[in-house]
Design a protein around this motif. Structure first.
Motif, PDB file in Angstrom:
ATOM      1  N   ARG A   1     -12.098   7.709   8.201  1.00  0.00           N
ATOM      2  CA  ARG A   1     -12.830   8.364   8.489  1.00  0.00           C
ATOM      3  C   ARG A   1     -13.092   9.766   7.942  1.00  0.00           C
ATOM      4  NH1 ARG A   1      -9.724   8.175  14.699  1.00  0.00           N
ATOM      5  NH2 ARG A   1     -10.843   7.045  15.388  1.00  0.00           N
ATOM      6  N   LYS A   2     -12.959   9.877   7.545  1.00  0.00           N
ATOM      7  CA  LYS A   2     -12.844  11.325   6.976  1.00  0.00           C
ATOM      8  C   LYS A   2     -14.462  10.862   5.781  1.00  0.00           C
ATOM      9  CE  LYS A   2     -11.541  15.250   4.097  1.00  0.00           C
ATOM     10  NZ  LYS A   2      -9.809  15.592   3.363  1.00  0.00           N
ATOM     11  N   LEU A   3     -14.538   9.688   5.091  1.00  0.00           N
ATOM     12  CA  LEU A   3     -15.298   9.111   4.124  1.00  0.00           C
ATOM     13  C   LEU A   3     -16.571   8.787   4.508  1.00  0.00           C
ATOM     14  CD1 LEU A   3     -13.033   7.429   1.440  1.00  0.00           C
ATOM     15  CD2 LEU A   3     -14.270   9.277   1.356  1.00  0.00           C
ATOM     16  N   GLY A   4     -16.826   8.985   5.901  1.00  0.00           N
ATOM     17  CA  GLY A   4     -17.842   8.877   6.773  1.00  0.00           C
ATOM     18  C   GLY A   4     -17.564   6.645   6.617  1.00  0.00           C
ATOM     19  N   LEU A   5     -16.609   5.972   6.772  1.00  0.00           N
ATOM     20  CA  LEU A   5     -16.583   4.028   7.105  1.00  0.00           C
ATOM     21  C   LEU A   5     -16.901   4.335   8.373  1.00  0.00           C
ATOM     22  CD1 LEU A   5     -13.799   3.609   4.182  1.00  0.00           C
ATOM     23  CD2 LEU A   5     -16.438   3.326   3.805  1.00  0.00           C
ATOM     24  N   HIS A   6     -17.118   2.679   8.610  1.00  0.00           N
ATOM     25  CA  HIS A   6     -17.079   2.558   9.780  1.00  0.00           C
ATOM     26  C   HIS A   6     -16.058   2.280  10.011  1.00  0.00           C
ATOM     27  CE1 HIS A   6     -21.284   3.513   9.912  1.00  0.00           C
ATOM     28  NE2 HIS A   6     -21.786   3.153   9.294  1.00  0.00           N
ATOM     29  N   GLY A   7     -15.430   1.287   9.225  1.00  0.00           N
ATOM     30  CA  GLY A   7     -14.060   0.347   9.727  1.00  0.00           C
ATOM     31  C   GLY A   7     -12.929   0.098   8.369  1.00  0.00           C
ATOM     32  N   VAL A   8     -12.289  -0.280   8.383  1.00  0.00           N
ATOM     33  CA  VAL A   8     -11.249  -1.007   7.492  1.00  0.00           C
ATOM     34  C   VAL A   8     -10.569  -2.105   8.076  1.00  0.00           C
ATOM     35  CG1 VAL A   8     -10.706   1.185   7.057  1.00  0.00           C
ATOM     36  CG2 VAL A   8      -9.448   0.715   8.280  1.00  0.00           C
ATOM     37  N   ALA A   9     -10.276  -3.060   7.354  1.00  0.00           N
ATOM     38  CA  ALA A   9      -9.671  -4.267   7.489  1.00  0.00           C
ATOM     39  C   ALA A   9      -8.374  -3.928   6.657  1.00  0.00           C
ATOM     40  CB  ALA A   9     -10.322  -5.711   6.768  1.00  0.00           C
TER      41      ALA A   9
ATOM     42  N   ARG B   1      -2.102   5.034  10.272  1.00  0.00           N
ATOM     43  CA  ARG B   1      -3.030   6.420  10.847  1.00  0.00           C
ATOM     44  C   ARG B   1      -3.516   6.288   9.737  1.00  0.00           C
ATOM     45  NH1 ARG B   1      -1.689   7.454  15.649  1.00  0.00           N
ATOM     46  NH2 ARG B   1       0.491   6.334  15.394  1.00  0.00           N
ATOM     47  N   THR B   2      -3.286   6.832   8.903  1.00  0.00           N
ATOM     48  CA  THR B   2      -3.689   7.839   7.706  1.00  0.00           C
ATOM     49  C   THR B   2      -4.693   7.156   7.126  1.00  0.00           C
ATOM     50  OG1 THR B   2      -1.312   8.983   7.029  1.00  0.00           O
ATOM     51  CG2 THR B   2      -2.924   9.106   5.259  1.00  0.00           C
ATOM     52  N   LEU B   3      -4.452   6.202   7.013  1.00  0.00           N
ATOM     53  CA  LEU B   3      -5.734   4.626   5.879  1.00  0.00           C
ATOM     54  C   LEU B   3      -7.059   5.380   6.982  1.00  0.00           C
ATOM     55  CD1 LEU B   3      -6.072   2.656   3.957  1.00  0.00           C
ATOM     56  CD2 LEU B   3      -5.577   1.048   5.841  1.00  0.00           C
ATOM     57  N   VAL B   4      -6.049   5.079   8.514  1.00  0.00           N
ATOM     58  CA  VAL B   4      -8.307   4.865   9.222  1.00  0.00           C
ATOM     59  C   VAL B   4      -8.370   6.725   8.735  1.00  0.00           C
ATOM     60  CG1 VAL B   4      -8.730   5.157  11.940  1.00  0.00           C
ATOM     61  CG2 VAL B   4      -7.073   3.080  10.692  1.00  0.00           C
ATOM     62  N   ALA B   5      -7.463   7.731   9.382  1.00  0.00           N
ATOM     63  CA  ALA B   5      -8.011   8.603   8.973  1.00  0.00           C
ATOM     64  C   ALA B   5      -8.758   9.713   7.826  1.00  0.00           C
ATOM     65  CB  ALA B   5      -6.832   9.864   9.110  1.00  0.00           C
TER      66      ALA B   5
ATOM     67  N   ALA C   1       2.159  -5.880  10.992  1.00  0.00           N
ATOM     68  CA  ALA C   1       2.833  -5.084  11.705  1.00  0.00           C
ATOM     69  C   ALA C   1       2.353  -3.773  11.821  1.00  0.00           C
ATOM     70  CB  ALA C   1       3.948  -5.042  10.696  1.00  0.00           C
ATOM     71  N   GLY C   2       1.420  -3.316  10.838  1.00  0.00           N
ATOM     72  CA  GLY C   2       0.028  -2.274  11.321  1.00  0.00           C
ATOM     73  C   GLY C   2      -0.899  -2.310  11.854  1.00  0.00           C
ATOM     74  N   TRP C   3      -1.432  -3.089  12.260  1.00  0.00           N
ATOM     75  CA  TRP C   3      -2.285  -3.166  13.483  1.00  0.00           C
ATOM     76  C   TRP C   3      -1.934  -2.691  14.419  1.00  0.00           C
ATOM     77  CZ3 TRP C   3      -4.567  -9.530  13.171  1.00  0.00           C
ATOM     78  CH2 TRP C   3      -3.917  -9.805  12.244  1.00  0.00           C
ATOM     79  N   GLY C   4      -1.211  -2.713  14.902  1.00  0.00           N
ATOM     80  CA  GLY C   4      -1.728  -1.227  16.425  1.00  0.00           C
ATOM     81  C   GLY C   4      -1.724   0.017  15.995  1.00  0.00           C
ATOM     82  N   GLU C   5      -0.765  -0.041  15.228  1.00  0.00           N
ATOM     83  CA  GLU C   5      -0.754   1.589  14.463  1.00  0.00           C
ATOM     84  C   GLU C   5      -2.650   1.963  14.614  1.00  0.00           C
ATOM     85  OE1 GLU C   5       0.799   4.890  11.152  1.00  0.00           O
ATOM     86  OE2 GLU C   5       1.916   3.112  11.749  1.00  0.00           O
ATOM     87  N   ALA C   6      -2.930   0.750  13.525  1.00  0.00           N
ATOM     88  CA  ALA C   6      -3.977   1.067  12.967  1.00  0.00           C
ATOM     89  C   ALA C   6      -4.946   1.134  14.513  1.00  0.00           C
ATOM     90  CB  ALA C   6      -4.664   0.336  12.176  1.00  0.00           C
ATOM     91  N   THR C   7      -5.031   0.977  15.059  1.00  0.00           N
ATOM     92  CA  THR C   7      -5.895   0.457  16.197  1.00  0.00           C
ATOM     93  C   THR C   7      -5.989   1.415  16.963  1.00  0.00           C
ATOM     94  OG1 THR C   7      -5.584  -2.205  16.216  1.00  0.00           O
ATOM     95  CG2 THR C   7      -6.236  -0.649  18.840  1.00  0.00           C
TER      96      THR C   7
ATOM     97  N   GLY D   1       0.809  -0.975   0.120  1.00  0.00           N
ATOM     98  CA  GLY D   1      -0.289   0.061   0.413  1.00  0.00           C
ATOM     99  C   GLY D   1       0.987   1.224   0.353  1.00  0.00           C
ATOM    100  N   THR D   2       0.520   2.304   0.318  1.00  0.00           N
ATOM    101  CA  THR D   2       1.060   3.569   0.403  1.00  0.00           C
ATOM    102  C   THR D   2       0.372   4.870   1.271  1.00  0.00           C
ATOM    103  OG1 THR D   2      -1.021   4.929  -1.371  1.00  0.00           O
ATOM    104  CG2 THR D   2       1.138   3.612  -2.919  1.00  0.00           C
ATOM    105  N   GLU D   3      -0.054   3.626   2.107  1.00  0.00           N
ATOM    106  CA  GLU D   3       0.253   4.652   2.990  1.00  0.00           C
ATOM    107  C   GLU D   3       0.096   4.396   4.367  1.00  0.00           C
ATOM    108  OE1 GLU D   3      -1.039   7.748   2.313  1.00  0.00           O
ATOM    109  OE2 GLU D   3      -1.587   7.877   0.493  1.00  0.00           O
TER     110      GLU D   3
END
Length: 59
Positions: A37-45, A30-34, A53-59, A25-27
Motif C-alpha cells: 500500500r505504501k508503494l502504491g501497489l494495487h495488490g500482491v499475490a 500484514r507487513t507485506l500488504v502494508a 497459512a498467510g492468506w487469511g492475515e493478508a486478507t 520470506g522475511t515479512e
C-alpha cells in the motif's frame, strides 16, 4: 485436446510473486500488504511454498 486461455499478468501496480514468513520470506503477510500500500501497489499475490497459512492475515 483442450486449450487453456491464460490471462495476461497485470502490467503495473502488482507484485504477483511474494513470499512471507510462512515460507522463505522475511515479512508477515500484514507487513507485506502494508508495504505494498505504501508503494502504491494495487495488490500482491502470496506465493508461499506448500502453505496457504498467510492468506487469511493478508486478507
Amino acid at each position: 485436446m483442450s486449450h487453456v486461455n491464460y490471462a495476461e499478468p497485470p502490467a503495473q501496480g502488482w507484485d504477483i510473486h511474494c513470499h512471507t514468513v510462512f515460507s522463505d520470506g522475511t515479512e508477515t503477510p500484514r507487513t507485506l500488504v502494508a508495504q505494498a500500500r505504501k508503494l502504491g501497489l494495487h495488490g500482491v499475490a502470496i506465493a508461499d511454498h506448500d502453505t496457504t497459512a498467510g492468506w487469511g492475515e493478508a486478507t
